[in-house]
Design a protein around this motif. Structure first.
Motif, mmCIF file in Angstrom:
data_model
loop_
_atom_site.group_PDB
_atom_site.id
_atom_site.type_symbol
_atom_site.label_atom_id
_atom_site.label_comp_id
_atom_site.label_asym_id
_atom_site.label_seq_id
_atom_site.Cartn_x
_atom_site.Cartn_y
_atom_site.Cartn_z
ATOM 1 N N VAL A 276 0.765 -1.253 0.013
ATOM 2 C CA VAL A 276 -0.075 0.003 0.030
ATOM 3 C C VAL A 276 1.028 1.160 0.116
ATOM 4 O O VAL A 276 0.621 2.322 -0.596
ATOM 5 C CB VAL A 276 -0.981 -0.109 1.206
ATOM 6 C CG1 VAL A 276 -1.679 1.314 1.176
ATOM 7 C CG2 VAL A 276 -2.078 -1.125 0.911
ATOM 8 N N SER B 178 0.632 3.515 -3.344
ATOM 9 C CA SER B 178 0.084 5.072 -3.125
ATOM 10 C C SER B 178 1.135 5.973 -3.248
ATOM 11 O O SER B 178 0.868 7.199 -3.883
ATOM 12 C CB SER B 178 -0.517 5.084 -1.779
ATOM 13 O OG SER B 178 0.311 5.006 -0.628
ATOM 14 N N GLU C 99 1.433 8.821 -6.601
ATOM 15 C CA GLU C 99 1.518 10.507 -6.391
ATOM 16 C C GLU C 99 2.675 10.801 -7.162
ATOM 17 O O GLU C 99 2.745 12.135 -7.693
ATOM 18 C CB GLU C 99 1.699 10.621 -4.762
ATOM 19 C CG GLU C 99 0.570 10.170 -3.786
ATOM 20 C CD GLU C 99 -0.238 11.575 -3.706
ATOM 21 O OE1 GLU C 99 -0.027 12.604 -3.485
ATOM 22 O OE2 GLU C 99 -1.701 11.357 -3.499
ATOM 23 N N GLY D 194 -4.989 8.800 -2.528
ATOM 24 C CA GLY D 194 -3.616 8.239 -2.252
ATOM 25 C C GLY D 194 -2.966 8.767 -1.264
ATOM 26 O O GLY D 194 -2.130 7.988 -0.526
ATOM 27 N N LEU E 168 -4.327 6.860 1.814
ATOM 28 C CA LEU E 168 -3.798 5.750 2.036
ATOM 29 C C LEU E 168 -2.139 5.645 2.596
ATOM 30 O O LEU E 168 -1.988 4.978 3.243
ATOM 31 C CB LEU E 168 -3.773 5.050 0.648
ATOM 32 C CG LEU E 168 -5.258 4.479 0.423
ATOM 33 C CD1 LEU E 168 -5.147 3.730 -0.983
ATOM 34 C CD2 LEU E 168 -5.722 3.294 1.297
ATOM 35 N N LEU E 169 -1.594 6.442 2.032
ATOM 36 C CA LEU E 169 -0.047 6.712 2.259
ATOM 37 C C LEU E 169 0.288 7.032 3.890
ATOM 38 O O LEU E 169 0.773 6.340 4.609
ATOM 39 C CB LEU E 169 0.518 7.891 1.544
ATOM 40 C CG LEU E 169 2.130 7.807 1.690
ATOM 41 C CD1 LEU E 169 2.886 6.511 1.491
ATOM 42 C CD2 LEU E 169 2.673 8.941 0.756
ATOM 43 N N THR F 15 -0.766 3.932 6.437
ATOM 44 C CA THR F 15 0.150 2.925 6.753
ATOM 45 C C THR F 15 0.820 3.211 8.219
ATOM 46 O O THR F 15 1.387 2.062 8.716
ATOM 47 C CB THR F 15 1.205 2.761 5.477
ATOM 48 O OG1 THR F 15 1.846 3.946 5.465
ATOM 49 C CG2 THR F 15 0.401 2.668 4.347
#
Length: 258
Positions: A97, A101, A105, A138, A141-142, A145
Motif C-alpha cells: 500500500v 500509493s 502520487e 492516495g 492511504l499513504l 500506513t
C-alpha cells in the motif's frame, strides 16, 4: 549460484545494512527515490519553466525526499517487529500500500512537472479533476500506513526497546496520520498563496496550511528523536501534547487568511 540483488546487504555503511535487514523493500524503494532526485535536480538547473513563481521541478524533488524519508522511517520501525511478523502477509500488505500509493502520487506529480502543468489544484477539466481527487485518496492511504504499523508494533512489542522510545514511536506514527490527514483535508480545497520562503514556498504570515501539514506528516520522525534525547515517558507525553498544540496553532494561522 546465489541470486543477484540490486544492492547486496553485505556492502555499504552499517546503517544501510541494518536498514536492509529490517525491511529490504522499503529500504530499496527509498534509495530509488533519492537516486531519482539527481536527474530532477539536473532538470531544475536546465529548465527555467515556473508555476506560480516556482520552478516546475521543485515539487517532485520535495515529494521524492519526503516519501523516501517516510519509507526509510517505516522500514526502520518495522525492524522492531519479530522476524515472523516482518515476513508475514500483514506487513507485506502495508508495504504494498505504501509503495503503490506513494508511487502514484510521485509519478503523477513528476509527469505534470515535465509537462509544465500543475498537479495540485488543477481541476479545470474532468481528467485533471479526477486525478486530483485520486491524489487526495492516495495521500490518505499513504499516511494510513503509519497507524497500521503502530498497531502491529503495539501488538508485538520489542522487549529490547526502551519504553519511552517505544511510546514516542507509537505516538509519532499515530499523529502522522491524525495530524497529517486532517491538515491535508483542510488544505485540499484551499490553494496556498504564492511567494513565501525560498524552495519551501511557505507563507508564514497567515493563510498557508502547508507548514501545519509538514509538521503533521513528519511526527513519526520528530517525536522519536525527542524520545531519544530525553528517554522518559512523562517527557514523551509532554512533547506529544506540545507538538499537537503547535500543530493546532499552525492550522489556526493557516486558516486566518482564508
Amino acid at each position: 549460484m546465489q541470486a543477484l540483488t540490486l544492492i547486496p546487504s553485505t556492502t555499504g555503511p552499517s546503517w544501510w545494512r541494518e536498514l536492509l535487514r529490517r525491511e529490504r523493500r522499503l529500504a530499496l524503494y527509498g534509495a530509488l527515490l533519492l537516486a531519482l532526485v539527481l536527474p530532477m535536480a539536473l532538470a531544475w538547473s536546465l529548465d527555467a519553466r515556473e508555476l506560480r513563481g516556482v520552478n516546475v521541478w521543485i515539487k517532485p524533488i520535495k515529494f521524492a525526499l519526503s516519501i523516501a524519508l517516510l519509507a526509510w522511517t517505516t522500514a526502520w520501525f518495522a525492524g522492531h517487529l519479530p522476524a515472523a511478523q516482518r515476513r508475514g502477509r500483514t506487513l507485506s500488505a502495508l508495504v504494498a500500500v505504501l509503495i503503490a500509493s506513494a508511487s502514484f502520487e510521485f509519478i503523477y506529480i513528476t509527469l505534470q512537472a515535465a509537462l509544465g502543468q500543475a498537479s495540485h489544484y488543477n481541476t479545470g477539466d474532468a481528467f485533471h479533476g479526477l486525478m486530483y481527487t485520486l491524489m487526495g485518496f492516495g495521500a490518505l492511504l499513504l499516511t494510513a500506513t503509519q497507524p497500521w504499523l503502530a498497531w502491529l508494533l503495539w501488538r508485538h512489542p520489542d522487549p529490547r526497546q526502551p519504553p519511552a522510545l517505544r511510546l514516542a514511536m507509537l505516538l509519532g506514527l499515530v499523529l502522522t496520520f491524525a495530524l497529517g490527514a486532517s491538515a491535508g483535508t483542510l488544505l485540499g480545497p484551499r490553494q496556498p498563496p504564492e511567494g513565501g520562503l525560498p524552495l519551501l514556498g511557505w507563507v508564514l504570515s497567515g493563510g498557508d496550511l502547508r507548514p501545519a501539514h509538514f509538521l503533521g506528516i513528519h511526527a513519526a520522525q520528530l517525536l522519536p528523536l525527542l524520545g531519544l534525547l530525553w528517554p522518559q515517558r512523562g517527557w514523551v507525553w509532554a512533547c506529544a501534547g506540545a507538538y499537537t498544540a503547535g500543530f493546532a496553532g499552525l492550522v489556526a494561522l493557516g486558516l486566518s487568511g482564508t
